[in-house]
Scaffold this motif. Structure first.
Motif, PDB file in Angstrom:
ATOM      1  N   LYS A 153      -7.822   0.340  -2.493  1.00 24.54           N
ATOM      2  CA  LYS A 153      -9.283   0.372  -2.493  1.00 24.54           C
ATOM      3  C   LYS A 153      -9.784   1.813  -2.536  1.00 24.54           C
ATOM      4  O   LYS A 153     -10.724   2.121  -3.271  1.00 24.54           O
ATOM      5  CB  LYS A 153      -9.827  -0.340  -1.263  1.00 24.54           C
ATOM      6  CG  LYS A 153     -11.327  -0.423  -1.244  1.00 24.54           C
ATOM      7  CD  LYS A 153     -11.829  -1.248  -0.084  1.00 24.54           C
ATOM      8  CE  LYS A 153     -13.333  -1.361  -0.140  1.00 24.54           C
ATOM      9  NZ  LYS A 153     -13.854  -2.197   0.937  1.00 24.54           N
ATOM     10  N   LEU A 169     -14.351  -5.820  -5.855  1.00 30.07           N
ATOM     11  CA  LEU A 169     -13.121  -5.231  -5.343  1.00 30.07           C
ATOM     12  C   LEU A 169     -12.862  -5.620  -3.891  1.00 30.07           C
ATOM     13  O   LEU A 169     -11.765  -6.055  -3.545  1.00 30.07           O
ATOM     14  CB  LEU A 169     -13.167  -3.706  -5.471  1.00 30.07           C
ATOM     15  CG  LEU A 169     -11.970  -2.978  -4.859  1.00 30.07           C
ATOM     16  CD1 LEU A 169     -10.719  -3.286  -5.656  1.00 30.07           C
ATOM     17  CD2 LEU A 169     -12.233  -1.507  -4.796  1.00 30.07           C
ATOM     18  N   GLY A 170     -13.860  -5.476  -3.035  1.00 30.75           N
ATOM     19  CA  GLY A 170     -13.685  -5.792  -1.619  1.00 30.75           C
ATOM     20  C   GLY A 170     -13.271  -7.237  -1.380  1.00 30.75           C
ATOM     21  O   GLY A 170     -12.262  -7.499  -0.711  1.00 30.75           O
ATOM     22  N   ALA A 177      -5.364  -0.798   1.685  1.00 31.33           N
ATOM     23  CA  ALA A 177      -6.405   0.222   1.871  1.00 31.33           C
ATOM     24  C   ALA A 177      -6.286   1.374   0.876  1.00 31.33           C
ATOM     25  O   ALA A 177      -7.300   1.818   0.323  1.00 31.33           O
ATOM     26  CB  ALA A 177      -6.399   0.724   3.306  1.00 31.33           C
ATOM     27  N   LEU A 228      -9.622  -7.876  -2.611  1.00 35.05           N
ATOM     28  CA  LEU A 228      -8.591  -7.370  -1.710  1.00 35.05           C
ATOM     29  C   LEU A 228      -8.538  -8.186  -0.426  1.00 35.05           C
ATOM     30  O   LEU A 228      -7.463  -8.421   0.124  1.00 35.05           O
ATOM     31  CB  LEU A 228      -8.825  -5.890  -1.412  1.00 35.05           C
ATOM     32  CG  LEU A 228      -8.636  -4.951  -2.589  1.00 35.05           C
ATOM     33  CD1 LEU A 228      -8.923  -3.516  -2.183  1.00 35.05           C
ATOM     34  CD2 LEU A 228      -7.251  -5.060  -3.175  1.00 35.05           C
ATOM     35  N   VAL A 244      -9.472   3.187  -6.086  1.00 33.40           N
ATOM     36  CA  VAL A 244     -10.475   2.648  -7.005  1.00 33.40           C
ATOM     37  C   VAL A 244     -11.844   3.261  -6.716  1.00 33.40           C
ATOM     38  O   VAL A 244     -12.569   3.654  -7.643  1.00 33.40           O
ATOM     39  CB  VAL A 244     -10.517   1.103  -6.916  1.00 33.40           C
ATOM     40  CG1 VAL A 244     -11.692   0.542  -7.687  1.00 33.40           C
ATOM     41  CG2 VAL A 244      -9.220   0.518  -7.419  1.00 33.40           C
ATOM     42  N   VAL A 245     -12.205   3.352  -5.447  1.00 29.72           N
ATOM     43  CA  VAL A 245     -13.516   3.908  -5.084  1.00 29.72           C
ATOM     44  C   VAL A 245     -13.622   5.360  -5.522  1.00 29.72           C
ATOM     45  O   VAL A 245     -14.601   5.756  -6.166  1.00 29.72           O
ATOM     46  CB  VAL A 245     -13.760   3.766  -3.567  1.00 29.72           C
ATOM     47  CG1 VAL A 245     -14.968   4.581  -3.127  1.00 29.72           C
ATOM     48  CG2 VAL A 245     -13.963   2.305  -3.203  1.00 29.72           C
TER      49      VAL A 245
END
Length: 126
Positions: free
Chosen positions: A93, A45-46, A90, A49, A96-97
């Motif tokens: 993310k 993911l990181g 942001a 993005l 999702v987290v």
């Protein structure tokens, strides 16, 4: 904590939820992600993005450079667009987290909130 969040935002979320030390939370979340078989996709993911931010920034900077015929304006456009797109991504993310951490804590809560997200996480784990 900000530097640690850049590396393992799932552990930071677990720290906030359970008041655990960072390394204990990171170990717990890694074990749970491995059990659910979504570790690889969660850790992508990181970088994904970041790639979106970078490519969007280059596109905007190139557009501004062509529009103004000034290299300095293009570089400034890349830097500002990169930060702006990063800020816009942001919340994605964060969603999702938090959804994944909540799923690891109690899958039925995610299913009750949004069955499609629950099914997508379950399909990823299979």
């Amino acid at each position: 904590a900000r530097l640690a969040a850049a590396f393992n935002p799932y552990a930071i979320a677990r720290m906030a939820m359970e008041q655990k030390p960072y390394f204990e939370a990171a170990r717990d979340i890694r074990e749970q992600l491995a059990e659910e078989a979504v570790l690889l996709k969660a850790e992508l993911l990181g970088p994904l993005l970041l790639l979106c931010s970078f490519s969007g920034a280059v596109f905007v900077g190139a557009f501004l450079g062509l529009l103004s015929h000034d290299f300095r304006f293009a570089v400034g456009g890349v830097l500002l667009a990169g930060h702006g797109i990063g800020v816009l991504l942001a919340p994605v993310k964060a969603y999702v987290v938090t959804t994944l951490v909540c799923y690891l804590e109690d899958p039925t809560a995610v299913e009750a909130h949004d069955a499609a997200v629950h099914d997508a996480i379950r399909a990823t784990a299979e």
